[in-house]
Design a protein around this motif. Structure first.
Motif, PDB file in Angstrom:
ATOM      1  N   GLN A 117       0.809  -1.217   0.000  1.00  0.00           N
ATOM      2  CA  GLN A 117       0.000   0.000   0.000  1.00  0.00           C
ATOM      3  C   GLN A 117       0.848   1.275   0.000  1.00  0.00           C
TER       4      GLN A 117
ATOM      5  N   ASP B 146     -10.144   0.065  -0.291  1.00  0.00           N
ATOM      6  CA  ASP B 146     -10.653   0.357   1.038  1.00  0.00           C
ATOM      7  C   ASP B 146     -11.007   1.844   1.079  1.00  0.00           C
ATOM      8  N   ILE B 147     -11.514   2.317   2.192  1.00  0.00           N
ATOM      9  CA  ILE B 147     -11.935   3.714   2.290  1.00  0.00           C
ATOM     10  C   ILE B 147     -10.757   4.682   2.142  1.00  0.00           C
ATOM     11  N   ASP B 148      -9.529   4.185   2.297  1.00  0.00           N
ATOM     12  CA  ASP B 148      -8.345   5.042   2.125  1.00  0.00           C
ATOM     13  C   ASP B 148      -7.983   5.238   0.653  1.00  0.00           C
TER      14      ASP B 148
ATOM     15  N   TYR C 146      -6.298  -3.450  -1.749  1.00  0.00           N
ATOM     16  CA  TYR C 146      -5.933  -4.523  -0.829  1.00  0.00           C
ATOM     17  C   TYR C 146      -6.377  -5.834  -1.449  1.00  0.00           C
TER      18      TYR C 146
ATOM     19  N   GLN D 227      -6.296  -6.230   5.569  1.00  0.00           N
ATOM     20  CA  GLN D 227      -5.739  -4.887   5.707  1.00  0.00           C
ATOM     21  C   GLN D 227      -4.386  -4.830   6.402  1.00  0.00           C
TER      22      GLN D 227
END
Length: 97
Positions: free
Chosen positions: A16, A36-38, A42, A52
Motif C-alpha cells: 500500500q 478500502d476507504i483510504d 488490498y 488490511q
C-alpha cells in the motif's frame, strides 16, 4: 518438472505504500482486489474479506491467475507482488526476474 508454478501455489499481496489507487487491479480481478476507504487497493481472502494488514497475502484462484499476473505487470505503482507459495519467488511484480 514444469517451469511454471502450480496455479494453486501462487499468492498475491499489495504494498500500500506504493499503491497509486489507479484501480487496474480491481478492474482485472475484483474477486482478489478491492479498494478500502483510504483509496488504496488490498487483497481479499477466498471468503471476500479484505486483508488490511501490511504484507497480507492471499491465494490466487486458479481461474484468475492470468488476471492477477496482468494486474501486477500493468500496475502503475509497481505495488502488486505475485509469489510462489512454496519458495517465495516473485513471478510477477517489481521484484520478478
Amino acid at each position: 518438472m514444469s517451469a511454471q508454478a502450480p496455479e494453486d501455489d501462487l499468492q498475491v499481496w499489495v504494498d500500500q505504500d506504493l499503491c497509486t489507487g489507479d484501480g487496474l487491479c480491481v478492474q482485472y480481478a475484483p474477486e482478489v482486489f478491492e479498494f478500502d476507504i483510504d483509496g488504496l487497493a488490498y487483497v481479499k481472502d477466498p471468503g471476500g474479506e479484505l486483508l488490511q494488514s501490511p504484507g497480507a497475502r492471499t491465494a490466487v484462484p486458479g481461474r484468475l491467475v492470468l488476471e492477477v499476473i496482468d494486474s501486477a505487470k500493468e500496475c502503475p505503482g509497481d505495488c502488486i507482488h505475485v509469489v510462489r507459495g512454496s519458495d517465495g519467488v516473485e513471478v510477477a511484480g517489481p521484484e520478478a526476474a
